[in-house]
Design a protein around this motif. Sequence first.
Motif, short mmCIF file in Angstrom:
data_model
loop_
_atom_site.label_atom_id
_atom_site.label_comp_id
_atom_site.label_asym_id
_atom_site.label_seq_id
_atom_site.Cartn_x
_atom_site.Cartn_y
_atom_site.Cartn_z
N PRO A 1 -2.06 0.08 5.52
CA PRO A 1 -2.52 -0.32 6.86
C PRO A 1 -1.56 -1.33 7.49
CG PRO A 1 -3.95 -1.19 5.14
CD PRO A 1 -3.06 -0.20 4.49
N SER A 2 -1.50 -1.30 8.82
CA SER A 2 -0.44 -2.06 9.49
C SER A 2 -0.55 -3.55 9.23
CB SER A 2 -0.47 -1.78 10.99
OG SER A 2 -1.78 -2.03 11.46
N ILE A 3 -1.77 -4.06 8.98
CA ILE A 3 -1.86 -5.50 8.78
C ILE A 3 -1.20 -5.93 7.47
CG2 ILE A 3 -3.92 -6.10 10.10
CD1 ILE A 3 -5.38 -5.79 7.32
N ALA A 4 -1.07 -5.00 6.54
CA ALA A 4 -0.57 -5.38 5.22
C ALA A 4 0.86 -4.94 5.00
CB ALA A 4 -1.47 -4.79 4.13
N LYS A 5 1.49 -4.35 5.97
CA LYS A 5 2.84 -3.85 5.76
C LYS A 5 3.80 -4.97 5.42
CE LYS A 5 3.47 0.67 7.41
NZ LYS A 5 2.44 1.09 8.36
N GLY A 6 4.77 -4.66 4.57
CA GLY A 6 5.83 -5.62 4.29
C GLY A 6 5.41 -6.72 3.35
N MET A 7 5.72 -7.94 3.74
CA MET A 7 5.57 -9.06 2.81
C MET A 7 4.11 -9.29 2.39
SD MET A 7 7.61 -10.59 1.10
CE MET A 7 9.14 -10.02 1.77
N ALA A 8 3.16 -8.98 3.28
CA ALA A 8 1.76 -9.21 2.93
C ALA A 8 1.38 -8.41 1.69
CB ALA A 8 0.86 -8.83 4.10
N LEU A 9 1.78 -7.15 1.66
CA LEU A 9 1.46 -6.31 0.51
C LEU A 9 2.15 -6.83 -0.75
CD1 LEU A 9 -0.10 -3.78 -0.26
CD2 LEU A 9 2.03 -2.54 -0.11
N VAL A 10 3.40 -7.28 -0.56
CA VAL A 10 4.13 -7.82 -1.72
C VAL A 10 3.38 -9.01 -2.31
CG1 VAL A 10 6.28 -8.84 -2.47
CG2 VAL A 10 6.31 -7.02 -0.81
N LEU A 11 2.88 -9.88 -1.44
CA LEU A 11 2.14 -11.04 -1.92
C LEU A 11 0.88 -10.61 -2.65
CD1 LEU A 11 2.62 -13.47 1.06
CD2 LEU A 11 3.23 -13.92 -1.30
N ILE A 12 0.21 -9.58 -2.13
CA ILE A 12 -1.02 -9.14 -2.79
C ILE A 12 -0.71 -8.51 -4.14
CG2 ILE A 12 -2.83 -7.39 -2.64
CD1 ILE A 12 -2.90 -8.12 0.38
N ILE A 13 0.38 -7.72 -4.21
CA ILE A 13 0.77 -7.16 -5.51
C ILE A 13 1.10 -8.29 -6.48
CG2 ILE A 13 2.42 -5.69 -6.70
CD1 ILE A 13 2.81 -4.17 -4.13
N ALA A 14 1.80 -9.31 -5.96
CA ALA A 14 2.17 -10.44 -6.83
C ALA A 14 0.91 -11.10 -7.38
CB ALA A 14 3.02 -11.44 -6.06
N GLY A 15 -0.08 -11.29 -6.50
CA GLY A 15 -1.32 -11.90 -6.96
C GLY A 15 -2.02 -11.04 -8.01
N SER A 16 -2.04 -9.72 -7.79
CA SER A 16 -2.69 -8.83 -8.76
C SER A 16 -1.97 -8.88 -10.10
CB SER A 16 -2.70 -7.40 -8.24
OG SER A 16 -3.19 -7.36 -6.93
#
Lengths: 192, 336
Positions: free
Chosen positions: A162-177
């Motif tokens: 989804p557009s809100i999570a594109k790019g660095m946001a998704l990377v941060l979430i993967i890092a947290g997981s």
Amino acid sequence: MGEVFWILVSAMVVNNFTLYYFLGLCPFMGVSARVETAVRMGMANIFVMTMASLCAWFLNTFILPHAPYLRLISFIVVIASFVQIVEMVIKKVSPKLFRQLGIYLPLITTNCAILGLALFQTNRGYGLIQGLSFAVGAGLGLTLALVLMASIRETGELSDVPSIAKGMALVLIIAGSLSLAFMGFAGLLSAT
Amino acid sequence: MTAPRLLITASPHLSEPDSTPKIMWHVVLSLLPVVGASIYFFGPSAVLVITAATAGALVTEWIFGTRGSLLDGSAMITGILLGLVLPAGIPLWMAFVGGVFGIGFGKLIFGGLGQNIFNPALLGRAFLQAAFPVAMTTWPVIRENWWQLRGDNLALPLMSPKEVDVLTEATPLGLMKFEQTGTDLWRLTLGATGGSLGETAGVLILLCGGYLAIRNYLNWRIPASIFLTVAVFSVLLHLIDAARYPDALFMLFSGGLMLGAVYMATDMVTSPVTNLGCWVFGFGIGFLVVVIRLWGGLAEGVMYAILLMNALVPFINRATQPRAFGAEQPKAKQTT
């Protein structure tokens, strides 16, 4: 010998610099788009960390007992300049290796993980051999985190994020997981 | 009679009776006996916790998911599985938050079904474990009065739970780890022990998993290699030091290993594509489970083992990619 091995494993997996201490996040976020570059970044990290550990041991043994207040600044200056010198030597002696390490070598010299390594090593009172294995373990741990992140990002490249999570946001979430998953190692080896 | 519709597509023209919703709803059905067992053991608390976790998952999928994705049943599975791995006494709002987190940050943020890296239910549980460690490790006993709640299930959000007079007991793994006492094997296999809601009835989970494996809705290689790895390692360690390391049957039937191996690790999205990859994946899970259980600071490691191997799946897929028919061995790897 056993202790040296456990220091290495502990620094690599249990107390992973990136996923447990959250050090060295800039290369973790920045250069983890491709597995190949991530591996190279990891190699450069192992190299610089070993150098840093060597410098820190030298300073701690011969110089800092006379001037303890210089610890932080001397770590930064000496490690950075030493790595720069080594970089020039590599450039002259082995241009191929220099090209492979590329921009990452100077980049990570000023990384917080490097200074963190020197400070941890000092606080825990590691000797030369222990310090070196700690450094190699920490470097391998950073490589592990980088490669994991890069392979996940490569897989997710075509997915319908989804557009809100594109790019660095998704990377941060993967890092947290990933960090959540690495919590499973908490307390490992502490009993031995 | 209407004229036959022409279907113009590229080959292959194979039709397959199984569809994603069909498989998903089958898995939901096969979970019902496990849910029943948890209700039998833990009473109304089980109903409440599983409903809250499922509601969290479904609501999130309904609001943020693509249209119609609620009906494919995957969010339902995530919710039920999350409910099954929670302790009976957990406040309901925590179970709800776990469902929201699992679906929202475990699945939808990656683009929905089929694109997530981590198992959503386990990610939700890992989040709860990190956020509410006390509530997540309080294991109520199976008690005489079936109707009584097993803890402060109805606590208000963000309020500290009331001191409910609830009897708790350690899980078999906790007993083994911190007090060095074993548990009777019959109680372990039938499920009359402390633990998460759905993880206690080992034999029942095996039966339900067997049904799915026969219908080919899960890859039997994953649970098989997990069981094999755990059994081999624990037999070896038990031979070395029987006082310190428990026997293989205890390791297999205690904790969440059964539920994890049969329902969590075999999640089609987050397991490897090739069969060889599945063996590797299962071996990794089994190995990590043994390491975390026996030498780690935690009593149970199945959840973390599966999450860690989930993170490795892209790598396993890469390494076990089969050679295309007729293709030559790849020469020097291309560098970018």
